[in-house]
Design an enzyme around this catalytic site. Structure first.
Site, mmCIF file in Angstrom:
data_model
loop_
_atom_site.group_PDB
_atom_site.id
_atom_site.type_symbol
_atom_site.label_atom_id
_atom_site.label_comp_id
_atom_site.label_asym_id
_atom_site.label_seq_id
_atom_site.Cartn_x
_atom_site.Cartn_y
_atom_site.Cartn_z
ATOM 1 N N MET A 108 -2.939 5.505 -15.319
ATOM 2 C CA MET A 108 -3.048 4.407 -16.292
ATOM 3 C C MET A 108 -3.974 4.816 -17.437
ATOM 4 O O MET A 108 -5.124 4.398 -17.517
ATOM 5 C CB MET A 108 -3.538 3.146 -15.584
ATOM 6 C CG MET A 108 -2.662 2.735 -14.408
ATOM 7 S SD MET A 108 -3.193 1.222 -13.583
ATOM 8 C CE MET A 108 -4.743 1.779 -12.843
ATOM 9 N N ASP A 109 -3.435 5.615 -18.340
ATOM 10 C CA ASP A 109 -4.241 6.216 -19.407
ATOM 11 C C ASP A 109 -4.125 5.408 -20.699
ATOM 12 O O ASP A 109 -3.033 4.988 -21.076
ATOM 13 C CB ASP A 109 -3.761 7.647 -19.648
ATOM 14 C CG ASP A 109 -4.706 8.443 -20.526
ATOM 15 O OD1 ASP A 109 -5.866 8.010 -20.687
ATOM 16 O OD2 ASP A 109 -4.287 9.484 -21.050
#
Length: 285
Positions: free
Chosen positions: A38-39
């Site tokens: 989850m960047d």
């Protein structure tokens, strides 16, 4: 109808439409395990001039949507990279803010109406949990206990995790297990004086193999991922599931995590289907 009822009607229609679409998508091979990096939460917050931590809250909302889409598709295993051991190097204020947010959201997972209970999801927290603050660690333990009887799907939350730490842990556990067996053989040999026991002990000393290490991996609770989705267009794994990702598809949409939506999951699955036979051959070799 009031606003709440209208919202529920639209949500029901949207869910029905997605299920119909997923029914068509499922004619071909579908992934059994999808992992997410989850960047982009902090960059999203800066781009939209949000207060500190707001990007992560929006990102959590995106996570809930993606989990719902995955379980509607029939994906049994979902893994998320929530917090790396490297993230502890950030400022104490940011780390504490993230710990507070995690504690709040973990507590929300075990509520009766939560998505994990709607879909019968068992939750595992994966990583070096002793590095967490006590409130977060206790919240994680409560969530695992509360969902232990759920069996329809699995959500693995990697927190205080890196692959190097996982591999080191697995090797250490394998060595300790093998050393314990060697000590038992030593005791038996001393008691009975059999030459065969000495030969067996020597063989035992050289029998730590891949299966021993994999059995002690944190991620032994799930099969290897079929797809790893990393947002923000970055194609590196950042020390995530290095051992398990040798034969999986890496999909990297160029959007921040809070912007991820239904179409991105569909595109990832279509890409997986396009490369399925190649990926399957890689697993068999």
């Amino acid at each position: 109808m009031d606003v709440k009822q209208i919202t529920q009607v639209f949500e029901s229609l949207a869910s029905f439409a997605r299920k119909c679409f997923f029914g068509i998508l499922s004619v071909a091979a579908t992934p059994n395990h999808i992992a997410f990096i989850m960047d982009g939460n902090r960059r999203y917050s800066k781009q939209h001039n949000l207060i500190d931590g707001a990007g992560h809250r929006v990102g959590f909302s995106s996570l809930m949507s993606m989990l719902r889409y995955c379980y509607e598709l029939g994906v049994k295993y979902v893994t998320i990279y929530a917090f790396s051991i490297e993230n502890f190097k950030r400022s104490p204020e940011e780390v504490q803010s993230l710990m507070d947010l995690m504690e709040e959201k973990i507590e929300g997972l075990i509520k009766e109406e939560s998505i994990v209970n709607q879909y019968g999801v068992r939750v595992y927290f994966i990583g070096n949990l002793k590095l967490l603050s006590r409130p977060v660690r206790l919240a994680a333990e409560r969530a695992m206990d509360a969902t232990a009887k759920n069996s329809k799907a699995v959500l693995s939350i990697c927190i205080a995790y890196t692959s190097t730490d996982e591999i080191l842990h697995a090797v250490e556990e394998s060595c300790e297990e093998r050393w314990g067996k060697i000590k038992v053989l030593d005791d038996c040999g001393a008691g009975y004086g059999f030459m065969e026991l000495g030969n067996e002990r020597n063989q035992e000393k050289n029998t730590i193999d891949v299966s021993d290490i994999e059995r002690h991996m944190y991620m032994a609770v799930a099969p290897d991922p079929d797809i790893i989705i990393r947002t923000s267009g970055v194609t590196r794994l950042s020390n995530f599931l290095l051992w398990q990702s040798t034969s999986c598809l890496l999909y990297s949409p160029s959007i921040m995590w809070p912007e991820i939506g239904f179409r991105h999951l569909v595109l990832a699955v279509l890409d997986f289907q396009k490369h399925f036979y190649y990926l399957n051959r890689q697993k068999l070799t």
